[in-house]
Design a protein around this motif. Structure first.
Motif, PDB file in Angstrom:
ATOM      1  N   TRP A   1       0.837  -1.205   0.000  1.00 17.87           N
ATOM      2  CA  TRP A   1       0.000   0.000   0.000  1.00 17.87           C
ATOM      3  C   TRP A   1       0.874   1.259   0.000  1.00 17.87           C
ATOM      4  O   TRP A   1       0.664   2.195  -0.772  1.00 17.87           O
TER       5      TRP A   1
ATOM      6  N   ALA B   1      -3.510  -2.634  -3.994  1.00 15.27           N
ATOM      7  CA  ALA B   1      -3.545  -1.242  -3.536  1.00 15.27           C
ATOM      8  C   ALA B   1      -3.733  -0.300  -4.727  1.00 15.27           C
ATOM      9  O   ALA B   1      -4.534   0.633  -4.663  1.00 15.27           O
TER      10      ALA B   1
ATOM     11  N   LEU C   1      -6.775  -0.047   6.527  1.00  7.71           N
ATOM     12  CA  LEU C   1      -6.696  -1.427   6.025  1.00  7.71           C
ATOM     13  C   LEU C   1      -7.558  -2.352   6.869  1.00  7.71           C
ATOM     14  O   LEU C   1      -8.227  -3.253   6.350  1.00  7.71           O
TER      15      LEU C   1
END
Ligand SMILES: [Zn+2]
Length: 339
Positions: A154, A183, A296
């Protein structure tokens, strides 16, 4: 407790280790329902990083809090928590700017070794993020992925400035590269090109949102990306390997003015003149996973993303040596270990 210890390259063993105890008043002790092996653990397993003394292994973790020190105020026994490979206070100026992996009080979890039944987590209030409730078992692998590989992928995508309409290229088809694809998809990347030669990894990349796969590597791989982008190169390139070759491949695949997000642990030197003339933005380093954990965790809890799919081998912790071998031989993308 039992925990993995690396004695020499290729020689990882499950051993009896001392149960961790509260050392600092800011510590927590967690019991891990699952742990895992990271691609970066292979650097020492392969002898590329020296093994000077028997070393406890592992830096990825989730767990149920068993005990907390007297100064811990937000984390409580019984919570299910996730933390990153650097413990951080989350209050210093560097943390507040989003770079918790460079916290002025950071502590490396790899030195503690989380391929074990229990772990001591320093700076518990800053490091750990609790889920809304104890999650169902099927979500545990995804939360474990958030501890490092998802958070790192990410960060790589954010560092590469992935945004709607952009073309993204990903160098590296390990767990981090694959989750960088996830991501990049989530951040709106329009075209996502993955460099991979391994069919199971190509398949997972497509599931995570890749639009193109290319099998060429090095300069040839970079040239293919230029072909696919009207001769210009990608806007955003993610480097998730950590060799000079992969880094140069990423830089050469980026258009002038584009961004490289690099999260492979860089080994070896890069030629300064190539960096100079590339005209690219380079941003990377050890991912500040803690910055992304609340977001997340929310995405996983609400089943919007399924990063746990990167675990394609699950073994009991007793078979940790087999888990390392499988990853070393690239038979497994990522090994989940059950204590
Ligand atoms: Zn800090």
């Amino acid at each position: 407790m039992r925990g993995a210890v690396l004695h020499a390259p290729g020689d990882v063993r499950l051993e009896r280790r001392e149960d961790p105890t509260i050392v600092e008043s800011t510590d927590a002790i967690i019991r891990l329902p699952a742990t895992c092996i990271c691609g970066s653990d292979l650097w020492s397993y392969r002898g590329i990083e020296a093994v000077e003394a028997p070393a406890p292994m592992g830096h990825e973790y989730v767990g149920i809090v068993e005990a907390v020190g007297s100064a811990v105020t937000t984390i409580k026994p019984g919570q299910f928590v996730i933390g990153s490979f650097f413990a951080s206070d989350n209050t210093c100026e560097i943390c507040r700017s989003g770079y918790q992996s460079s916290c002025i009080h950071r502590e490396l979890m790899g030195a503690i070794g989380t391929q074990a039944e229990l772990a001591r987590v320093p700076l518990a209030d800053g490091t750990l993020v609790a889920t809304p409730e104890v999650p169902p078992d099927d979500l545990v692998p995804s939360f474990l992925a958030a501890s490092d590989v998802l958070g790192t992928g990410w960060f790589a995508a954010v560092a590469a400035e992935v945004a709607p309409g952009k073309t993204v290229a990903v160098v590296g088809d390990g767990a981090v590269g694959l989750l960088a694809v996830l991501a990049a998809r989530h951040l709106g990347g329009e075209r996502i090109i993955v460099m991979s030669r391994h069919e199971p990894r190509q398949k997972l990349a497509l599931e995570f949102g890749a639009t193109d796969i290319i099998e060429e590597r090095g300069d040839e791989g970079a040239a293919r990306i230029k072909d696919l982008t009207g001769g210009l190169g990608a806007h955003s390139v993610i480097e998730a390997v950590g060799t000079p070759e992969s880094m140069l491949q990423a830089i050469h695949a980026t258009r002038p003015g584009g961004h490289v997000g690099y999260v492979g642990v860089t080994h070896g030197d890069l030629p300064g003149d190539e960096l100079f003339f590339s005209h690219t933005h380079l941003h990377g380093g050890p991912a500040p996973v803690r910055r992304f954990l609340p977001q997340l965790i929310d995405l996983i809890w609400n089943r919007k993303i399924d990063p746990g799919k990167v675990f394609d081998l699950t073994l009991p912790l007793d078979q940790v040596a087999d888990g390392y071998r499988a990853m070393d031989e690239r038979r497994a993308i990522k090994t989940l270990l059950c204590p």
